[in-house]
Design an enzyme around this catalytic site. Structure first.
Site, PDB file in Angstrom:
ATOM      1  CG  ASN A 188      -1.933  -1.399   1.415  1.00 52.23           C
ATOM      2  OD1 ASN A 188      -2.235  -1.739   0.309  1.00 52.23           O
ATOM      3  ND2 ASN A 188      -2.150  -1.981   2.355  1.00 52.23           N
ATOM      4  NE  ARG A 189       3.705   2.468  -5.073  1.00 48.79           N
ATOM      5  CZ  ARG A 189       3.606   1.361  -5.795  1.00 48.79           C
ATOM      6  NH1 ARG A 189       3.099   0.342  -5.219  1.00 48.79           N
ATOM      7  NH2 ARG A 189       3.166   1.351  -6.400  1.00 48.79           N
ATOM      8  CG  LEU A 190       1.555   2.652   4.142  1.00 45.89           C
ATOM      9  CD1 LEU A 190       0.501   2.095   5.403  1.00 45.89           C
ATOM     10  CD2 LEU A 190       1.620   4.133   4.479  1.00 45.89           C
TER      11      LEU A 190
END
Length: 211
Positions: A188-190
């Site tokens: 999730n692009r974290l």
């Protein structure tokens, strides 16, 4: 093709402050060994970014040829565009992208030429064809056609034979890091980003950056 729709979710690993080395070079060495064992093609390929004294940037792929506590070594033509830019502005960055491991390493520091012995040792370890190539290409200059390179190559083959000296305009550079960021892709692009910053006494601080 829907370019905007191209994406990948990263899920292989995590990067946590409690599980990394206190020294940035030691941490790089750990990741480097893992990258080598992963059989990544051209694992030593890295983006070298330089800038002119006016701040105009350029970047290209070069090959890492060694590293230790002092820095990261590569070799090139001193008269190339990158060589001329590094002569007038010694601030550079290096970027490794090991997509198979979902990792990046971003190194920011200053660059200087290696000593003559280091340049000679590497140059004479290269194949004869590569040594001839270092003489044959007036790197980054405009030439009329490929025939210029081919004619130069034949000329230097005849001139040197198998005993090819190192050109005075060719040799090594070492990038002395001021900071090294380790990036691990996460879902999730974290992503995980740990920034090592060099302090007085050659110690490193470690800080987490938001992705």
């Amino acid at each position: 093709m829907d370019i905007a729709g191209i994406r990948k979710d990263y899920k292989l690993e995590a990067l946590d402050e409690t599980g990394v080395a206190k020294n940035a070079i030691e941490q790089f060495s750990q990741w480097w060994e893992e990258a080598v064992k992963s059989n990544i093609e051209e694992v030593n390929a890295m983006v070298l970014a330089t800038a002119s004294k006016e701040g105009v940037p350029t970047s290209r792929i070069v090959l890492l040829k060694g590293f230790d506590a002092n820095g990261f070594i590569f070799f090139t033509n001193y008269n190339s565009r990158k060589g001329l830019q590094m002569a007038e502005n010694n601030h550079v960055s290096l970027l490794f992208f090991w997509k198979e491991l979902e990792r990046q390493v971003n190194i920011i520091g200053t660059v200087q030429k290696t000593d003559t012995k280091t340049s000679d040792n590497y140059f004479f370890s290269r194949p004869v064809g590569s040594r001839i190539g270092a003489w044959s290409s007036p790197q980054s200059t405009i030439i009329d056609s490929r025939e210029v390179l081919e004619q130069n190559e034949q000329q230097y083959k005849q001139q040197f034979g198998e005993t090819v000296p190192r050109p005075p305009h060719w040799g090594g550079y070492i990038v002395k890091p001021k900071s090294i960021e380790f990036w691990q892709g996460r879902s999730n692009r974290l992503h995980d980003r740990l920034l090592y910053s060099l302090q007085q006494g050659n110690s490193w601080t470690i800080e987490r950056l938001a992705p």
